[in-house]
Design a protein around this motif. Structure first.
Motif, short mmCIF file in Angstrom:
data_model
loop_
_atom_site.label_atom_id
_atom_site.label_comp_id
_atom_site.label_asym_id
_atom_site.label_seq_id
_atom_site.Cartn_x
_atom_site.Cartn_y
_atom_site.Cartn_z
N ALA A 2 0.85 -1.20 0.00
CA ALA A 2 0.00 0.00 0.00
C ALA A 2 0.88 1.25 0.00
O ALA A 2 2.02 1.21 0.49
CB ALA A 2 -0.89 0.01 1.23
N PRO A 3 0.39 2.35 -0.53
CA PRO A 3 1.17 3.59 -0.49
C PRO A 3 1.32 4.08 0.94
O PRO A 3 0.45 3.84 1.78
CB PRO A 3 0.35 4.56 -1.33
CG PRO A 3 -1.01 3.99 -1.43
CD PRO A 3 -0.89 2.51 -1.21
N ASN A 4 2.44 4.76 1.21
CA ASN A 4 2.61 5.33 2.55
C ASN A 4 1.82 6.65 2.65
O ASN A 4 1.20 7.09 1.67
CB ASN A 4 4.10 5.52 2.88
CG ASN A 4 4.79 6.51 1.96
OD1 ASN A 4 4.16 7.44 1.46
ND2 ASN A 4 6.08 6.31 1.74
N ASP A 5 1.84 7.27 3.81
CA ASP A 5 1.05 8.49 4.03
C ASP A 5 1.47 9.61 3.08
O ASP A 5 0.62 10.33 2.55
CB ASP A 5 1.18 8.96 5.47
CG ASP A 5 0.43 8.06 6.44
OD1 ASP A 5 -0.45 7.30 5.99
OD2 ASP A 5 0.73 8.12 7.64
N GLU A 6 2.78 9.78 2.88
CA GLU A 6 3.26 10.85 2.01
C GLU A 6 2.80 10.63 0.57
O GLU A 6 2.41 11.57 -0.13
CB GLU A 6 4.80 10.94 2.06
CG GLU A 6 5.32 11.51 3.35
CD GLU A 6 5.40 10.47 4.47
OE1 GLU A 6 5.25 9.26 4.19
OE2 GLU A 6 5.60 10.88 5.62
N GLN A 7 2.85 9.38 0.11
CA GLN A 7 2.39 9.08 -1.25
C GLN A 7 0.88 9.30 -1.38
O GLN A 7 0.43 9.80 -2.40
CB GLN A 7 2.71 7.63 -1.62
CG GLN A 7 4.16 7.40 -1.92
CD GLN A 7 4.41 5.95 -2.24
OE1 GLN A 7 4.06 5.07 -1.45
NE2 GLN A 7 5.02 5.71 -3.37
N ALA A 8 0.12 8.91 -0.37
CA ALA A 8 -1.32 9.11 -0.42
C ALA A 8 -1.66 10.60 -0.49
O ALA A 8 -2.54 11.02 -1.25
CB ALA A 8 -1.99 8.47 0.79
#
Length: 63
Positions: A2-8
């Motif tokens: 899953a994408p991390n928080d920064e990517q989201a």
């Protein structure tokens, strides 16, 4: 994976910019595909008219 928080957050900013029609003369783009590269962990976004972007693990994106 899953994408991390920064990517989201980067994905949200990019999608907002691509689909925002608030600015005069700005033509919004349809988001056609969002995928994560299992090898690198980067997100790839394909938008209308063959615009493609890569969102890095830091949340920054580039065409």
């Amino acid at each position: 994976m899953a994408p991390n928080d920064e990517q989201a957050q980067g994905l949200y900013r990019l999608c907002y910019r691509l689909t925002n029609a608030i600015y005069p003369g700005w033509q919004y783009r349809n988001i056609e595909l969002v995928r994560i590269d299992e090898r690198t962990g980067n997100l790839y976004v394909l938008a209308e008219d063959s615009l493609d972007f890569e969102i890095k693990l830091t949340g920054g994106y580039e065409p």
